[in-house]
Design a protein around this motif. Sequence first.
Motif, PDB file in Angstrom:
ATOM      1  N   LEU A  29       0.857  -1.191   0.000  1.00 17.03           N
ATOM      2  CA  LEU A  29       0.000   0.000   0.000  1.00 17.03           C
ATOM      3  C   LEU A  29       0.889   1.236   0.000  1.00 17.03           C
ATOM      4  O   LEU A  29       1.691   1.438   0.923  1.00 17.03           O
ATOM      5  CB  LEU A  29      -0.907   0.005   1.244  1.00 17.03           C
ATOM      6  CG  LEU A  29      -1.810  -1.216   1.431  1.00 17.03           C
ATOM      7  CD1 LEU A  29      -2.459  -1.184   2.815  1.00 17.03           C
ATOM      8  CD2 LEU A  29      -2.883  -1.255   0.345  1.00 17.03           C
ATOM      9  N   TYR A  36      -6.103   3.032   6.034  1.00 20.64           N
ATOM     10  CA  TYR A  36      -6.498   2.067   5.010  1.00 20.64           C
ATOM     11  C   TYR A  36      -7.536   1.106   5.598  1.00 20.64           C
ATOM     12  O   TYR A  36      -7.405   0.674   6.754  1.00 20.64           O
ATOM     13  CB  TYR A  36      -5.309   1.233   4.529  1.00 20.64           C
ATOM     14  CG  TYR A  36      -4.059   2.007   4.173  1.00 20.64           C
ATOM     15  CD1 TYR A  36      -3.855   2.474   2.886  1.00 20.64           C
ATOM     16  CD2 TYR A  36      -3.077   2.239   5.125  1.00 20.64           C
ATOM     17  CE1 TYR A  36      -2.701   3.172   2.560  1.00 20.64           C
ATOM     18  CE2 TYR A  36      -1.926   2.932   4.820  1.00 20.64           C
ATOM     19  CZ  TYR A  36      -1.726   3.397   3.529  1.00 20.64           C
ATOM     20  OH  TYR A  36      -0.586   4.082   3.207  1.00 20.64           O
ATOM     21  N   SER A  75      -1.974   8.220   7.023  1.00 19.29           N
ATOM     22  CA  SER A  75      -2.907   7.585   6.082  1.00 19.29           C
ATOM     23  C   SER A  75      -3.640   6.453   6.786  1.00 19.29           C
ATOM     24  O   SER A  75      -3.061   5.732   7.602  1.00 19.29           O
ATOM     25  CB  SER A  75      -2.157   7.021   4.862  1.00 19.29           C
ATOM     26  OG  SER A  75      -1.605   8.051   4.076  1.00 19.29           O
ATOM     27  N   SER A 109       0.803   5.433  -0.373  1.00 15.32           N
ATOM     28  CA  SER A 109       0.013   6.659  -0.479  1.00 15.32           C
ATOM     29  C   SER A 109       0.764   7.873   0.059  1.00 15.32           C
ATOM     30  O   SER A 109       0.202   8.952   0.140  1.00 15.32           O
ATOM     31  CB  SER A 109      -1.303   6.504   0.305  1.00 15.32           C
ATOM     32  OG  SER A 109      -1.048   6.368   1.687  1.00 15.32           O
TER      33      SER A 109
END
Length: 387
Positions: A352, A383, A381, A354
């Motif tokens: 992942l 998720y 972030s 970001s």
Amino acid sequence: HLSAGHRRSVLTVACEQTEVLLFDPISSKHIKTLSEAHEDCVNNIRFLDNRLFATCSDDTTIALWDLRKLNTKVCTLHGHTSWVKNIEYDTNTRLLVTSGFDGNVIIWDTNRCTEDGCPHKKFFHTRFLMRMRLTPDCSKMLISTSSGYLLILHDLDLNKTLEVGSYPILRARRTASSSDITSSSLSSPRAVGSPCHQNDSSPLSEKQMSRSSQREGGSPRNSLEVLTPEVPGERDRGNCITSLQLHPKGWATLLRCSSNTDDQEWTCVYEFQEGAPVRPVSPRCSLRLTHCIEEANVGRGYIKELCFSPDGRMISSPHGFGIRLLGFDAHCSELVDCLPKEAGPLQEIRSLYSHNDVVLTTKFSPTHCQIASGCLSGRVSLYQPKF
């Protein structure tokens, strides 16, 4: 520099610039900023119950907070003389345990907490202390060091103050695979002062180590074991154990290690081995390397904090500008169901990305299907899977 901790409906984030941020993890909305939570970098956050939490800082203090009244601290705890990096908590005794770069592990009695602080005592001291953790049942304390040693206090009694030289010391050795332990000649133990570490990098003095003895029969409280965990690619040089986590069921420990030259990083899982040594003449070795994976080694010099999922089936690990979800096999099986005879690779389940900067920390929510990550520039972030 940035760490995250979940508790039910609140996500708390410790920041480099004296701040603590609070978010609603479901809506991702920012709830509050404690702009001057400390006078220096905030390093770690630990919830004691549903409303009380503790923070620690490079200002050498620990602060207690109440979610119902965040305009002021419950109290400030003074006792460390250098940066405070870790907070642990024994819910049975309500003892707070902290560690710092002064090498001290300090016990705080929150049962007798007032606005002036808590009664405290120095519990343990070692050189080069990096991280300290308690197993879920609080039967062991693990301490990692920047010189590559891992200390384990067995049959832990937090009420017993440990003065220098007052604890039984088990023989220092390197962790080994099953074949090493059962072979006719043990793989050479890497003892204190070996070529892999300079003599002054031992966490214990020569006088202390000269009293080393393996455990026989019964288990004395607070007996100390000194290990140099096996790390792939590091057989001929030292390493620094920068991050230390415990499996939620107490089955294993999770380490993030970097080479002394900072050109390699590894994530390693070590199974706890209970019971007496296989052979009477062999030293006790509590950990066995079961899984490992090489990391991206982006952001050299920065500590990356990784974690287990609440059920212990996955690991979330900072990886460059994102995180990797790792499993013991491709099906996210329980560790006990896929223990290899020899150390094998962790399996990458998902990546992942970001962030626009190096990710330094990641944390699973204990109550929701959610993961948080934080990067060097301060961005957080969240998720969650799409069903």
